[in-house]
Design a protein around this motif. Sequence first.
Motif, PDB file in Angstrom:
ATOM      1  N   GLY A   1      12.207   1.229   9.240  1.00 47.82           N
ATOM      2  CA  GLY A   1      13.602   0.823   9.353  1.00 47.82           C
ATOM      3  C   GLY A   1      13.754  -0.655   9.652  1.00 47.82           C
ATOM      4  N   GLN A   2      14.593  -0.981  10.656  1.00 45.54           N
ATOM      5  CA  GLN A   2      14.873  -2.368  11.006  1.00 45.54           C
ATOM      6  C   GLN A   2      13.941  -2.917  12.083  1.00 45.54           C
ATOM      7  OE1 GLN A   2      17.098  -4.160   9.212  1.00 45.54           O
ATOM      8  NE2 GLN A   2      17.216  -2.269   8.006  1.00 45.54           N
ATOM      9  N   ALA A   3      12.924  -2.156  12.447  1.00 40.62           N
ATOM     10  CA  ALA A   3      11.992  -2.635  13.472  1.00 40.62           C
ATOM     11  C   ALA A   3      11.276  -3.891  12.985  1.00 40.62           C
ATOM     12  CB  ALA A   3      10.978  -1.545  13.795  1.00 40.62           C
ATOM     13  N   PRO A   4      11.046  -4.857  13.890  1.00 41.42           N
ATOM     14  CA  PRO A   4      10.357  -6.081  13.478  1.00 41.42           C
ATOM     15  C   PRO A   4       8.920  -5.778  13.046  1.00 41.42           C
ATOM     16  CG  PRO A   4      10.531  -5.970  15.858  1.00 41.42           C
ATOM     17  CD  PRO A   4      11.376  -4.855  15.321  1.00 41.42           C
ATOM     18  N   PRO A   5       8.366  -6.557  12.121  1.00 38.79           N
ATOM     19  CA  PRO A   5       6.994  -6.308  11.684  1.00 38.79           C
ATOM     20  C   PRO A   5       5.990  -6.626  12.791  1.00 38.79           C
ATOM     21  CG  PRO A   5       7.808  -8.354  10.765  1.00 38.79           C
ATOM     22  CD  PRO A   5       8.975  -7.707  11.428  1.00 38.79           C
TER      23      PRO A   5
ATOM     24  N   THR B   1       0.873  -1.178   0.000  1.00 42.68           N
ATOM     25  CA  THR B   1       0.000   0.000   0.000  1.00 42.68           C
ATOM     26  C   THR B   1       0.910   1.228   0.000  1.00 42.68           C
ATOM     27  OG1 THR B   1      -0.152   0.396   2.399  1.00 42.68           O
ATOM     28  CG2 THR B   1      -1.583  -1.322   1.466  1.00 42.68           C
ATOM     29  N   ALA B   2       0.312   2.400   0.050  1.00 42.90           N
ATOM     30  CA  ALA B   2       1.122   3.623   0.054  1.00 42.90           C
ATOM     31  C   ALA B   2       1.972   3.740   1.310  1.00 42.90           C
ATOM     32  CB  ALA B   2       0.209   4.846  -0.073  1.00 42.90           C
ATOM     33  N   GLU B   3       1.568   3.028   2.387  1.00 47.21           N
ATOM     34  CA  GLU B   3       2.254   3.180   3.671  1.00 47.21           C
ATOM     35  C   GLU B   3       3.216   2.047   4.015  1.00 47.21           C
ATOM     36  OE1 GLU B   3      -0.538   5.933   3.152  1.00 47.21           O
ATOM     37  OE2 GLU B   3      -1.177   3.831   3.362  1.00 47.21           O
ATOM     38  N   GLY B   4       3.183   0.951   3.278  1.00 46.36           N
ATOM     39  CA  GLY B   4       4.076  -0.148   3.618  1.00 46.36           C
ATOM     40  C   GLY B   4       3.684  -1.442   2.945  1.00 46.36           C
ATOM     41  N   GLU B   5       4.130  -2.561   3.536  1.00 42.48           N
ATOM     42  CA  GLU B   5       3.889  -3.871   2.947  1.00 42.48           C
ATOM     43  C   GLU B   5       3.287  -4.832   3.954  1.00 42.48           C
ATOM     44  OE1 GLU B   5       7.438  -3.995  -0.440  1.00 42.48           O
ATOM     45  OE2 GLU B   5       7.526  -5.366   1.292  1.00 42.48           O
ATOM     46  N   LEU B   6       2.475  -5.757   3.420  1.00 37.51           N
ATOM     47  CA  LEU B   6       1.842  -6.804   4.219  1.00 37.51           C
ATOM     48  C   LEU B   6       2.296  -8.150   3.692  1.00 37.51           C
ATOM     49  CD1 LEU B   6      -1.780  -5.375   3.968  1.00 37.51           C
ATOM     50  CD2 LEU B   6      -0.150  -4.917   5.790  1.00 37.51           C
ATOM     51  N   ARG B   7       2.580  -9.079   4.625  1.00 42.83           N
ATOM     52  CA  ARG B   7       2.922 -10.444   4.229  1.00 42.83           C
ATOM     53  C   ARG B   7       1.943 -11.395   4.902  1.00 42.83           C
ATOM     54  NH1 ARG B   7       8.917 -12.122   2.668  1.00 42.83           N
ATOM     55  NH2 ARG B   7       9.610 -10.204   1.656  1.00 42.83           N
ATOM     56  N   PRO B   8       0.933 -11.843   4.159  1.00 46.32           N
ATOM     57  CA  PRO B   8      -0.011 -12.798   4.739  1.00 46.32           C
ATOM     58  C   PRO B   8       0.613 -14.181   4.863  1.00 46.32           C
ATOM     59  CG  PRO B   8      -0.527 -12.391   2.440  1.00 46.32           C
ATOM     60  CD  PRO B   8       0.591 -11.450   2.794  1.00 46.32           C
ATOM     61  N   LEU B   9       0.169 -14.904   5.875  1.00 44.84           N
ATOM     62  CA  LEU B   9       0.665 -16.251   6.131  1.00 44.84           C
ATOM     63  C   LEU B   9      -0.517 -17.215   6.034  1.00 44.84           C
ATOM     64  CD1 LEU B   9       2.805 -15.219   9.229  1.00 44.84           C
ATOM     65  CD2 LEU B   9       3.565 -15.398   6.843  1.00 44.84           C
TER      66      LEU B   9
ATOM     67  N   ALA C   1       4.436   3.816  11.579  1.00 43.55           N
ATOM     68  CA  ALA C   1       4.108   2.950  12.713  1.00 43.55           C
ATOM     69  C   ALA C   1       2.753   2.288  12.529  1.00 43.55           C
ATOM     70  CB  ALA C   1       4.127   3.768  14.007  1.00 43.55           C
ATOM     71  N   VAL C   2       2.536   1.247  13.350  1.00 44.01           N
ATOM     72  CA  VAL C   2       1.262   0.524  13.374  1.00 44.01           C
ATOM     73  C   VAL C   2       0.507   0.940  14.632  1.00 44.01           C
ATOM     74  CG1 VAL C   2       0.131  -1.731  13.355  1.00 44.01           C
ATOM     75  CG2 VAL C   2       2.334  -1.427  12.197  1.00 44.01           C
ATOM     76  N   ALA C   3      -0.761   1.276  14.486  1.00 45.75           N
ATOM     77  CA  ALA C   3      -1.572   1.691  15.626  1.00 45.75           C
ATOM     78  C   ALA C   3      -1.973   0.480  16.464  1.00 45.75           C
ATOM     79  CB  ALA C   3      -2.808   2.440  15.136  1.00 45.75           C
TER      80      ALA C   3
END
Length: 333
Positions: free
Chosen positions: A223-227, A185-193, A242-244
């Motif tokens: 940055g290097q912060a864990p997802p 998305t415009a704000e980042g990436e998602l990795r579904p499992l 950041a994630v709310a």
Amino acid sequence: MAARDPGASVPVRAAVARQAVEWLVELQSGEAGDATRAAVQQWRAAHPEHERAWQHIAAVNARWRGAAVPSPLAHAVLLDTPAVPARPLPRRAAAKTVAALLCAGGGAWLAHQATPWREWRADARTGTGQRRTIVLADGSQVSLNSGSAVDVRFSAGERRLRLVSGDILVSTARDRAARPFIVATAEGELRPLGTRFAVRQHAGSSRVDVFEGAVAIRPRDAGQAPPRVLQAGQQARFSAAAVADTRPADGDSVAWADGMLVASGMRLADFLAELGRHRHGRLGCDAAVADLRVSGSYPLADTGRILDTLRATLPVEIHFITRYWVSVRPARR
């Protein structure tokens, strides 16, 4: 003297730019009547930003009069007169023509308004009131809500889906090559499992609802912060940084995939904003009734009937300026 773009130095919101193009395509489709032309004029007059978006298209077209521009498009943009072509230009072809003209026009205005034009060029998209489901090469299914667009990029190393606008419901399939599935998305990436989840693009943020499996969220500038990993039954918004906080997933928010709009104590203003995504034109809400509450399940196949239901169950009246210009306001006593 070269035509000057009157809105070149003033930003226009992506949603307004998109509306300008939709109105333009409606005008030159060969199906527009007096009501549609009147609605366009009312839309332009409703706010200076609307007129800036419209005038930008006119200015670009004026600079490119020497190009092969279909006459109905030129008439609709420059003269606001009924277009009566012998062969109406198909809407998809018209959309591409508009996008080409705007890209050709260049300038700072377009740089601020990239999203609407990317929508017209997306691999899969839906117009106002449309919903569709596509099956990807790996068997994954993606449902697009009204006014949504995605790009699909599969390679030897990954399966990538970019949400350009709107919202999608995704059911991922197992990949024989074990390639990761990524939604950008415009704000980042998602990795579904191995999951079923929904993603919605808002202005400045994205929202994820997970219904099965899990989804890892990585904001663009984290940055290097864990997802952050969301489990089934969880929802979260995230910005580029950041994630709310996590909240319960909202199953009602994807009722559109079944052709329904479901509300449970929803503010009338918010309900109409959602409903407005599924009908052409403008659907406004008077501030005096904005906080009334709406509950129920409403079939999206007939948005007019939904408005009739609101009138019958709430102290409101539905005011039609034209078929495409509607407002909900307090009922007269």
